[in-house]
Design an enzyme around this catalytic site. Structure first.
Site, PDB file in Angstrom:
ATOM      1  N   CYS A  81      -3.901  -1.223  -1.850  1.00 42.58           N
ATOM      2  CA  CYS A  81      -4.247   0.167  -2.154  1.00 42.58           C
ATOM      3  C   CYS A  81      -5.330   0.226  -3.241  1.00 42.58           C
ATOM      4  CB  CYS A  81      -2.990   0.893  -2.633  1.00 42.58           C
ATOM      5  SG  CYS A  81      -3.276   2.613  -3.048  1.00 42.58           S
ATOM      6  N   SER A  83      -6.270   2.873  -4.934  1.00 45.29           N
ATOM      7  CA  SER A  83      -5.858   3.708  -6.068  1.00 45.29           C
ATOM      8  C   SER A  83      -5.027   2.892  -7.052  1.00 45.29           C
ATOM      9  CB  SER A  83      -5.049   4.916  -5.569  1.00 45.29           C
ATOM     10  OG  SER A  83      -5.773   5.622  -4.599  1.00 45.29           O
ATOM     11  N   TYR A 130      -0.832   8.138  -2.460  1.00 40.66           N
ATOM     12  CA  TYR A 130      -0.948   7.697  -3.848  1.00 40.66           C
ATOM     13  C   TYR A 130      -2.216   8.256  -4.523  1.00 40.66           C
ATOM     14  CZ  TYR A 130       2.641   3.930  -3.756  1.00 40.66           C
ATOM     15  OH  TYR A 130       3.794   3.195  -3.711  1.00 40.66           O
ATOM     16  N   GLY A 131      -3.175   8.639  -3.696  1.00 36.04           N
ATOM     17  CA  GLY A 131      -4.505   8.961  -4.215  1.00 36.04           C
ATOM     18  C   GLY A 131      -4.575  10.164  -5.132  1.00 36.04           C
ATOM     19  N   CYS A 145     -11.327   2.847  -0.260  1.00 39.11           N
ATOM     20  CA  CYS A 145     -10.060   3.448   0.148  1.00 39.11           C
ATOM     21  C   CYS A 145      -9.611   2.714   1.402  1.00 39.11           C
ATOM     22  CB  CYS A 145     -10.252   4.938   0.423  1.00 39.11           C
ATOM     23  SG  CYS A 145      -8.789   5.723   1.110  1.00 39.11           S
ATOM     24  N   THR A 146      -8.318   2.432   1.464  1.00 41.84           N
ATOM     25  CA  THR A 146      -7.783   1.656   2.589  1.00 41.84           C
ATOM     26  C   THR A 146      -8.198   2.189   3.961  1.00 41.84           C
ATOM     27  OG1 THR A 146      -5.825   3.035   2.245  1.00 41.84           O
ATOM     28  CG2 THR A 146      -5.688   0.717   1.564  1.00 41.84           C
ATOM     29  N   HIS A 147      -8.317   3.518   4.053  1.00 42.60           N
ATOM     30  CA  HIS A 147      -8.525   4.127   5.368  1.00 42.60           C
ATOM     31  C   HIS A 147      -9.975   4.083   5.857  1.00 42.60           C
ATOM     32  CE1 HIS A 147      -4.605   5.605   4.367  1.00 42.60           C
ATOM     33  NE2 HIS A 147      -4.496   6.304   5.486  1.00 42.60           N
ATOM     34  N   GLU A 185      -5.622   9.171   9.402  1.00 41.39           N
ATOM     35  CA  GLU A 185      -4.172   9.265   9.637  1.00 41.39           C
ATOM     36  C   GLU A 185      -3.881   9.963  10.965  1.00 41.39           C
ATOM     37  OE1 GLU A 185      -1.107   8.675   7.796  1.00 41.39           O
ATOM     38  OE2 GLU A 185      -2.310   7.202   6.707  1.00 41.39           O
ATOM     39  N   ASP A 192       0.869  -1.184   0.000  1.00 44.21           N
ATOM     40  CA  ASP A 192       0.000   0.000   0.000  1.00 44.21           C
ATOM     41  C   ASP A 192       0.902   1.229   0.000  1.00 44.21           C
ATOM     42  OD1 ASP A 192      -2.373   1.582   0.284  1.00 44.21           O
ATOM     43  OD2 ASP A 192      -1.865   1.860   2.386  1.00 44.21           O
ATOM     44  N   SER A 193       0.288   2.398  -0.136  1.00 49.08           N
ATOM     45  CA  SER A 193       1.047   3.643  -0.095  1.00 49.08           C
ATOM     46  C   SER A 193       1.604   3.926   1.308  1.00 49.08           C
ATOM     47  CB  SER A 193       0.128   4.796  -0.497  1.00 49.08           C
ATOM     48  OG  SER A 193      -1.036   4.779   0.306  1.00 49.08           O
TER      49      SER A 193
HETATM   50  N1  DGL Z   1      -4.098   3.786   0.049  1.00 54.01           N
HETATM   51  C1  DGL Z   1      -4.840   4.790  -0.679  1.00 54.01           C
HETATM   52  C2  DGL Z   1      -6.044   4.128  -1.354  1.00 54.01           C
HETATM   53  O1  DGL Z   1      -6.579   3.152  -0.876  1.00 54.01           O
HETATM   54  C3  DGL Z   1      -5.304   5.904   0.227  1.00 54.01           C
HETATM   55  C4  DGL Z   1      -4.203   6.769   0.764  1.00 54.01           C
HETATM   56  C5  DGL Z   1      -3.364   7.422  -0.333  1.00 54.01           C
HETATM   57  O2  DGL Z   1      -3.869   8.347  -1.011  1.00 54.01           O
HETATM   58  O3  DGL Z   1      -2.232   6.977  -0.518  1.00 54.01           O
HETATM   59  O4  DGL Z   1      -6.467   4.581  -2.383  1.00 54.01           O
END
Ligand code: DGL
Length: 266
Positions: free
Chosen positions: A69, A71, A38-39, A179-181, A147, A6-7
């Site tokens: 991730c 994205s 990464y988004g 989205c992961t979060h 975060e 993941d990012s």
């Molecule tokens: N991991 C990214 C996603 O799931 C979210 C956080 C980022 O923008 O890196 O798209």
């Protein structure tokens, strides 16, 4: 080993779900903290990052790759599948399958700009059933709330409500947390959306799909072991990652800085 990338720390939602369903497998996790987020990156850049992240995991013994991730899953999953010789899982396809099983026809998707901009959910869901209506919205403000662990504040609740308004106004019956979060905000999101809206957590759908695959392909050596362990690497600031992981996973983890992974994180 099952390799997950993941990012940053967000992909720990997927790692956690995989560990719950596949507790006997060794896992290796890479968080590209040096290049987070990464988004907001272009598809070209995300494809390059995906190659480098996956190559790093392969160099650490991964025999199956999970793109945690969203994205990257949205724009680089096919690219990685074509390029790698090991099985590759992304988080989009399993979420699409889960959503189309439970929807009554109106699916909402929230994610980063990269994910929503890719149009991948519209494409895949309408390929299954062209009558499904997909309403997707980029909700980047939700990532920093997680975060920074800011979700208990009234201000945060206002941001969540505001971010979800277009989905609520569109009367979606199912919402994909793309989205992961966002799984960390699942209870609050569910509260705002109301009881009738079903929530799809791609981390859980993906873990189920990896488990299913491994059960059906017992010959794949993905690191079944007696004393399973999880290894963690990041491209910068392992200490911050460790603090986040402790809080998100509820356990202490040891993260190493990935020195020189593949094409250099310069
Ligand atoms: N991991 C990214 C996603 O799931 C979210 C956080 C980022 O923008 O890196 O798209």
């Amino acid at each position: 080993m099952i390799g997950i990338f993941d990012s940053g720390a967000g992909g720990l939602t997927t790692l956690k779900a995989i560990r719950e369903l596949l507790p006997k497998y060794d896992l290796v996790y890479f968080g590209d903290t040096a290049r987070f987020p990464y988004g907001s990156q272009s598809p070209e850049r995300l494809r390059q990052y995906a190659e480098e992240d996956a190559d790093f995991l392969l160099s650490r013994g991964a025999r199956l790759i999970v793109i945690a991730c969203n994205s990257v899953s949205a724009v680089a999953a096919d690219h990685l599948c074509e390029r790698l010789k090991v099985p590759v899982f992304d988080v989009v396809q399993p979420a699409v399958e889960a959503a189309q099983r439970i929807t009554r026809g109106r699916i909402g998707v929230i994610g980063t700009r990269a994910t929503v901009g890719s149009g991948v959910y519209e494409r895949l869901l309408q390929a299954v059933d062209k009558n499904i209506l997909v309403i997707s919205r980029a909700t980047p403000m939700l990532v920093p709330l997680v975060e920074e662990r800011w979700w208990k504040y009234p201000e945060s609740m206002r941001i969540i409500r505001r971010s979800l308004k277009p989905l609520k106004d569109a009367h979606v019956d199912t919402l994909i947390l793309a989205c992961t979060h966002y799984p960390f905000l699942q209870a609050l999101i569910a509260r705002v959306m109301g009881k009738t809206v079903k929530i799809v957590n791609p981390a859980e759908s993906t873990a189920a799909s990896v488990k299913n695959f491994l059960e059906q392909n017992p010959a794949i050596d993905a690191g079944l072991s007696k004393n399973s362990r999880s290894l963690f690497y990041v491209s910068s600031d392992p200490r911050h990652f460790q603090e986040t992981a402790k809080w998100w996973l509820g356990e202490r983890v040891e993260a190493s800085e990935a020195v020189n992974p593949v094409r250099e994180f310069a």
